[in-house]
Enzyme design. Structure first.
Site, mmCIF file in Angstrom:
data_model
loop_
_atom_site.group_PDB
_atom_site.id
_atom_site.type_symbol
_atom_site.label_atom_id
_atom_site.label_comp_id
_atom_site.label_asym_id
_atom_site.label_seq_id
_atom_site.Cartn_x
_atom_site.Cartn_y
_atom_site.Cartn_z
ATOM 1 N N VAL A 179 25.331 35.121 15.528
ATOM 2 C CA VAL A 179 25.557 36.454 16.102
ATOM 3 C C VAL A 179 24.645 36.676 17.311
ATOM 4 C CG1 VAL A 179 25.460 38.933 15.632
ATOM 5 C CG2 VAL A 179 26.304 37.365 13.875
ATOM 6 N N ALA A 180 23.368 36.331 17.149
ATOM 7 C CA ALA A 180 22.406 36.501 18.252
ATOM 8 C C ALA A 180 22.837 35.685 19.465
ATOM 9 C CB ALA A 180 21.018 36.069 17.793
ATOM 10 N N GLY A 213 20.720 32.751 15.937
ATOM 11 C CA GLY A 213 21.836 32.106 15.248
ATOM 12 C C GLY A 213 23.165 32.473 15.866
ATOM 13 N N LYS A 216 32.117 42.078 -3.288
ATOM 14 C CA LYS A 216 31.265 40.949 -2.926
ATOM 15 C C LYS A 216 31.100 40.066 -4.149
ATOM 16 C CE LYS A 216 28.625 39.714 0.661
ATOM 17 N NZ LYS A 216 28.824 39.964 2.088
ATOM 18 N N GLY A 244 16.335 36.703 16.073
ATOM 19 C CA GLY A 244 17.296 35.714 15.612
ATOM 20 C C GLY A 244 17.886 34.951 16.794
#
Ligand code: NAD
Length: 349
Positions: free
Chosen positions: A186-187, A184, A81, A182
């Site tokens: 993914v939700a 957004g 990362k 959420g």
């Protein structure tokens, strides 16, 4: 002062690279946790940190998480990362991303970068002018690539269905009440698929407008963000922030299962045990939310088409079932079982 090797969250990372570029203002940490299974793959986060130590902590923790995620997804990729320490205004310039691309190139392929919080496909296009070790780029018609979000939400949907089958013995979400935190990327994908299958959805987002728009689209009820975690429902699906499963929030849950795409849902390792002791089935986050990295990895490796990405994402429920079966056989909680499986896969058992 800690010795670097005793730094909290340092877990025998193979590379921890710090650099600055005075000309462009780039301040960067790249952490490569493991290349046991292949090049370390994981996104780059662009964030303003109050404390630089928090950036290092993020890089160390998130890169280990990527090792586990990629291993459990069956990808021939290690875990890494990067974190770019943004200024308070989070100013982006092409020059900054060019300098970042040169730093990635300098690691010679030990790290492959992609999107994370604060990074768009357009930013990566700048990065790709300087390095070949980048994925999550715009895809042509029918090609693998682009926004990983829809692949993540498809995997989360399949994982929710697997958890419902496992905990409630039901093959369909029809008539079930799903609480989604959420609204957004993914939700949204999860809510659309669940609604199509006949689920009753309650959802919350701190961005009320976003919650209302999604609710209007899928026929859901908007609830207050403070209430979503304590709603009585068949499923709680966290798809917003991390560290939402704490001693207090776990005690207040009124659901038989928790399955969602947010990264790092457990505030501490003890919380994996706490949720288990309450008899609530938990889907380890880095297993259920691997759809996006599967797409990113297959784009990078040029190892398949959209159908093979889909087939690979469809293995997520199989992996979850293995974890829950081992948890039941051993009495260990699913989060611990998943960590142990991942550690075996990366040669660190
Ligand atoms: P997003 O930015 O599209 O959506 C996140 C939403 O959460 C935003 O609408 C935000 O307003 C809302 N939110 C923030 N805090 C909240 C709170 N306290 N209560 C309710 N809502 C809140 O992000 P996304 O891409 O949908 O990602 C959601 C989660 O899934 C993140 O934890 C992310 O790390 C994880 N994830 C995403 C992907 C991907 O491919 N996008 C892959 C793996 C994991």
């Amino acid at each position: 002062m800690h010795s670097p090797w005793e730094y909290p969250d340092f877990d025998d990372h193979e590379i921890v690279h710090f650099s600055t570029d005075a000309e462009t203002g780039l301040k960067l940490i790249i952490a490569v946790h493991s290349t046991h299974l292949g090049p370390g793959a994981g996104g780059v986060r662009f964030w303003h940190y109050g404390e630089a130590g928090d950036a290092l902590r993020d890089a160390l923790r998130l890169s280990r998480g990527m090792s586990y995620k990629n291993a459990m997804a069956g990808l021939p990729m290690g875990g890494a990362k990067a974190v770019i320490l943004a200024d308070p205004e989070r100013t982006k310039t092409p020059e900054l991303f060019a300098a970042y691309g040169r730093a990635v190139q300098g690691l010679g392929g030990a790290y492959v970068t992609a999107e994370d919080v604060g990074i768009t496909v357009a930013d990566l296009v700048e990065v790709a002018k300087q390095t070949e070790f980048v994925s999550g780029l715009p895809a042509g018609q029918g090609e693998v690539g682009g926004d990983p979000g829809p692949h993540t939400s498809y995997g989360v949907f399949l994982g929710v269905k697997a958890a419902v089958r496992h905990a409630l013995g039901k093959d369909s979400l029809s008539g079930l009440h799903i609480a989604i935190q959420g609204a957004g990327s993914v939700a949204g994908g999860l809510a659309r698929r669940a609604a199509e299958e006949g689920a009753r959805i309650s959802l919350a987002d701190i961005d009320r407008g976003r919650a209302e728009a999604l609710a209007g689209e899928v026929g859901a009820t908007v609830v207050d963000p403070a209430e979503i975690m304590t709603l009585e429902a068949d499923v709680l699906s966290p798809n917003a922030l991390g560290a939402i499963l704490t001693e207090a929030s776990i005690a207040a849950l009124r659901v038989p299962l928790v399955a969602g795409g947010a990264n790092n849902q457990l505030a501490t390792p003890d919380d994996g045990q706490r949720i288990h002791q309450r008899g609530i089935l938990y889907a380890p986050d880095y297993v259920i939310n691997a759809g996006g990295i599967i797409n990113v990895a297959m784009e990078y490796l040029k190892s398949g088409d959209q159908q093979s990405v889909k087939r690979s994402v469809e293995q997520i429920p199989v992996r979850l079932e293995q974890i829950w079966a081992e948890s039941e056989a051993t009495g260990r909680n699913p989060a611990d079982v998943a960590d142990a499986m991942a550690q075996r896969l990366i040669g660190r058992a």
